[in-house]
Design an enzyme around this catalytic site. Structure first.
Site, mmCIF file in Angstrom:
data_model
loop_
_atom_site.group_PDB
_atom_site.id
_atom_site.type_symbol
_atom_site.label_atom_id
_atom_site.label_comp_id
_atom_site.label_asym_id
_atom_site.label_seq_id
_atom_site.Cartn_x
_atom_site.Cartn_y
_atom_site.Cartn_z
ATOM 1 N N CYS A 162 23.792 59.196 -33.696
ATOM 2 C CA CYS A 162 23.716 58.468 -34.977
ATOM 3 C C CYS A 162 22.660 59.039 -35.915
ATOM 4 O O CYS A 162 22.709 58.804 -37.121
ATOM 5 C CB CYS A 162 23.462 56.988 -34.722
ATOM 6 S SG CYS A 162 24.773 56.220 -33.765
ATOM 7 N N HIS A 172 21.250 54.225 -41.553
ATOM 8 C CA HIS A 172 22.398 54.289 -40.639
ATOM 9 C C HIS A 172 22.939 52.877 -40.464
ATOM 10 O O HIS A 172 22.180 51.920 -40.333
ATOM 11 C CB HIS A 172 21.934 54.868 -39.297
ATOM 12 C CG HIS A 172 22.957 54.710 -38.222
ATOM 13 N ND1 HIS A 172 24.248 55.147 -38.367
ATOM 14 C CD2 HIS A 172 22.886 54.124 -36.996
ATOM 15 C CE1 HIS A 172 24.925 54.863 -37.273
ATOM 16 N NE2 HIS A 172 24.135 54.238 -36.431
ATOM 17 N N ASN A 201 30.147 51.122 -37.340
ATOM 18 C CA ASN A 201 29.192 52.194 -37.045
ATOM 19 C C ASN A 201 29.965 53.508 -36.893
ATOM 20 O O ASN A 201 30.719 53.672 -35.941
ATOM 21 C CB ASN A 201 28.438 51.839 -35.756
ATOM 22 C CG ASN A 201 27.394 52.876 -35.377
ATOM 23 O OD1 ASN A 201 27.390 53.986 -35.912
ATOM 24 N ND2 ASN A 201 26.523 52.526 -34.450
HETATM 25 O O1 UT7 Z 1 23.936 53.397 -33.768
HETATM 26 C C1 UT7 Z 1 22.878 53.003 -32.954
HETATM 27 C C2 UT7 Z 1 23.413 52.422 -31.746
HETATM 28 N N1 UT7 Z 1 23.882 51.090 -31.710
HETATM 29 C C3 UT7 Z 1 23.234 50.007 -32.149
HETATM 30 O O2 UT7 Z 1 22.284 50.052 -32.868
HETATM 31 C C4 UT7 Z 1 23.728 48.678 -31.655
HETATM 32 C C5 UT7 Z 1 22.584 47.828 -31.236
HETATM 33 N N2 UT7 Z 1 22.960 46.575 -30.645
HETATM 34 C C6 UT7 Z 1 23.677 45.595 -31.274
HETATM 35 O O3 UT7 Z 1 24.126 45.762 -32.386
HETATM 36 C C7 UT7 Z 1 23.837 44.266 -30.584
HETATM 37 O O4 UT7 Z 1 23.012 44.235 -29.434
HETATM 38 C C8 UT7 Z 1 25.294 43.941 -30.154
HETATM 39 C C9 UT7 Z 1 26.124 43.647 -31.404
HETATM 40 C C10 UT7 Z 1 25.878 45.101 -29.392
HETATM 41 C C11 UT7 Z 1 25.322 42.686 -29.269
HETATM 42 O O5 UT7 Z 1 24.733 41.595 -29.935
HETATM 43 P P1 UT7 Z 1 23.690 40.675 -29.142
HETATM 44 O O6 UT7 Z 1 23.327 39.589 -30.055
HETATM 45 O O7 UT7 Z 1 22.597 41.578 -28.653
HETATM 46 O O8 UT7 Z 1 24.558 40.100 -27.971
HETATM 47 P P2 UT7 Z 1 24.361 40.254 -26.392
HETATM 48 O O9 UT7 Z 1 24.616 41.656 -25.959
HETATM 49 O O10 UT7 Z 1 23.074 39.629 -26.006
HETATM 50 O O11 UT7 Z 1 25.508 39.311 -25.876
HETATM 51 C C12 UT7 Z 1 25.474 37.904 -26.058
HETATM 52 C C13 UT7 Z 1 26.732 37.315 -25.459
HETATM 53 C C14 UT7 Z 1 27.002 37.801 -24.042
HETATM 54 O O12 UT7 Z 1 27.549 36.731 -23.305
HETATM 55 P P3 UT7 Z 1 26.645 35.905 -22.255
HETATM 56 O O13 UT7 Z 1 26.161 36.932 -21.277
HETATM 57 O O14 UT7 Z 1 25.544 35.321 -23.091
HETATM 58 O O15 UT7 Z 1 27.606 34.914 -21.709
HETATM 59 C C15 UT7 Z 1 28.058 38.865 -24.222
HETATM 60 O O16 UT7 Z 1 28.879 39.022 -23.097
HETATM 61 O O17 UT7 Z 1 27.863 37.739 -26.246
HETATM 62 C C16 UT7 Z 1 28.840 38.306 -25.382
HETATM 63 N N3 UT7 Z 1 29.584 39.316 -26.108
HETATM 64 C C17 UT7 Z 1 30.658 39.020 -26.858
HETATM 65 N N4 UT7 Z 1 31.283 37.860 -27.132
HETATM 66 C C18 UT7 Z 1 32.343 37.898 -27.937
HETATM 67 C C19 UT7 Z 1 29.334 40.643 -26.195
HETATM 68 N N5 UT7 Z 1 30.258 41.232 -26.973
HETATM 69 C C20 UT7 Z 1 31.077 40.245 -27.393
HETATM 70 C C21 UT7 Z 1 32.216 40.231 -28.239
HETATM 71 N N6 UT7 Z 1 32.799 39.035 -28.474
HETATM 72 N N7 UT7 Z 1 32.705 41.335 -28.796
#
Ligand code: UT7
Length: 324
Positions: free
Chosen positions: A114, A251, A281
């Site tokens: 990225c 980004h 992204n």
């Molecule tokens: O380009 C540079 C690289 N990438 C980034 O910068 C991305 C950085 N990270 C992020 O943008 C965020 O961490 C995410 C969008 C990937 C995830 O958001 P989050 O608020 O950190 O969520 P999380 O990973 O803590 O997940 C919370 C809950 C989980 O369920 P439990 O364990 O609490 O029951 C996940 O399983 O949300 C669940 N979850 C989803 N639910 C519905 C994860 N993905 C999804 C989804 N739909 N697509």
């Protein structure tokens, strides 16, 4: 007198096919509401079968050259930032060179995921400042759709395909922050975080292409810290303050990262170019896509001070401070 690398043309290309959150919700256990709330993403563009990173790159490059009023004959060099090359080798830049009809100079790829576009601009700026190249095409192009595990809701909702390009040309400057062009470029890597965002395949690992894997929460946390720090580093290097910045072009990974960075800095949200809602992204393509949008709709105008910055796998991060 010193030599500056001035951006004289921008271009971008997005594949025709758009995938909405509602379509993804039919494939994995997610909802439109979750994706919007956690990421700000509404939709993403995805390359058609047979449409390659080189094709996206070539389209963006042609538009950047047209905006600069040049043809590829004028170029000394092409630097293509991509983590999704057409083939393991040769460099995808070589194919783009041939598709543009450029028969001389050098063309090569850079891989910093990225942060790739910032790395590519940094390298191009070195060649121009050292008078080893006069006119350089810098492209960020990706087909991340080919790296996604479309059954993994944690990652498949986040990424899209696209390409953006700029033409840089050597111009004289006096050496202060009123010069047009790249005022300074800053790149960093910390390989201790290699495993937080990676693809679990590739030639040397013995497995084929592989899928993108990410510990999203950790990447999120580091992204805000590094992106906010980069702004300070670039401003200090040029004896400028936050108030001098006309536009932040970051980004585009997650709307919450962009808002969090602006909040941490105390930068008004209306000084940030945001495209993540419609592009998702696009890795190395996201900054030139966003820059092109800001230039095309005339928010970004000649004389504006623009900070480009990114953070991604490696970890890698970096920034370029540019006067348009
Ligand atoms: O380009 C540079 C690289 N990438 C980034 O910068 C991305 C950085 N990270 C992020 O943008 C965020 O961490 C995410 C969008 C990937 C995830 O958001 P989050 O608020 O950190 O969520 P999380 O990973 O803590 O997940 C919370 C809950 C989980 O369920 P439990 O364990 O609490 O029951 C996940 O399983 O949300 C669940 N979850 C989803 N639910 C519905 C994860 N993905 C999804 C989804 N739909 N697509």
């Amino acid at each position: 007198m010193i030599i500056r690398s001035r951006i004289i043309g921008c271009g971008a290309y997005l594949p025709e096919r758009v995938i909405t959150n509602a379509e993804l919700a039919e494939q994995v256990d997610t909802t439109n509401a979750w994706i919007i709330e956690r990421t700000g993403i509404l939709e993403r563009h995805v390359a058609a079968t047979g449409e390659l990173t080189s094709d996206l790159a070539t389209q963006a490059a042609k538009r950047a050259l047209a905006a600069a009023g040049l043809t590829a004959v004028a170029l000394d060099m092409i630097i293509l930032a991509t983590a999704t090359p057409d083939h393991t080798f040769p460099a995808t830049a070589a194919k783009v060179q041939s598709q543009l009809g450029m028969k001389r100079g050098a063309a090569f790829d850079i891989q910093a995921v990225c942060s790739g576009f910032i790395y590519a601009l940094t390298v191009a700026d070195q060649f121009i400042r050292n008078a080893q190249a006069h006119t350089v095409l810098v492209i960020g192009a990706e087909t991340f759709s080919r790296l996604l595990d479309w059954t993994d809701r944690n990652t498949c909702i986040l990424f899209g395909d696209g390409a953006g390009a700029v033409v840089l040309r050597a111009e004289p400057g006096v050496g202060d922050s009123q010069d047009n062009g790249i005022l300074s470029a800053h790149i960093h890597t910390d390989g201790r975080y290699y495993d937080l965002l990676y693809v679990d395949g590739g030639p040397s690992s013995g497995r084929s292409t592989g899928f993108l894997r990410m510990i999203g929460k950790d990447v999120f946390r580091y992204a805000i810290v590094h992106l906010a720090n980069m702004v300070g580093e670039a401003l200090t290097a040029n004896h400028l303050t936050l108030a001098d910045i006309d536009w932040l072009v970051p980004h585009q990974a997650n709307r919450r990262i962009l808002d969090g960075t602006a909040r941490k800095l105390g930068l008004p949200a209306d000084k940030v170019i945001i495209t993540v809602a419609h592009h998702a992204n696009t890795s190395a393509a996201s900054i030139p896509l966003a820059l092109n949008e800001g230039v095309a709709d005339r928010r970004i105008r000649p004389g504006h001070l623009v900070l480009l910055e990114a953070m991604g796998g490696g970890f890698t991060w970096g920034a370029c401070l540019v006067r348009i």
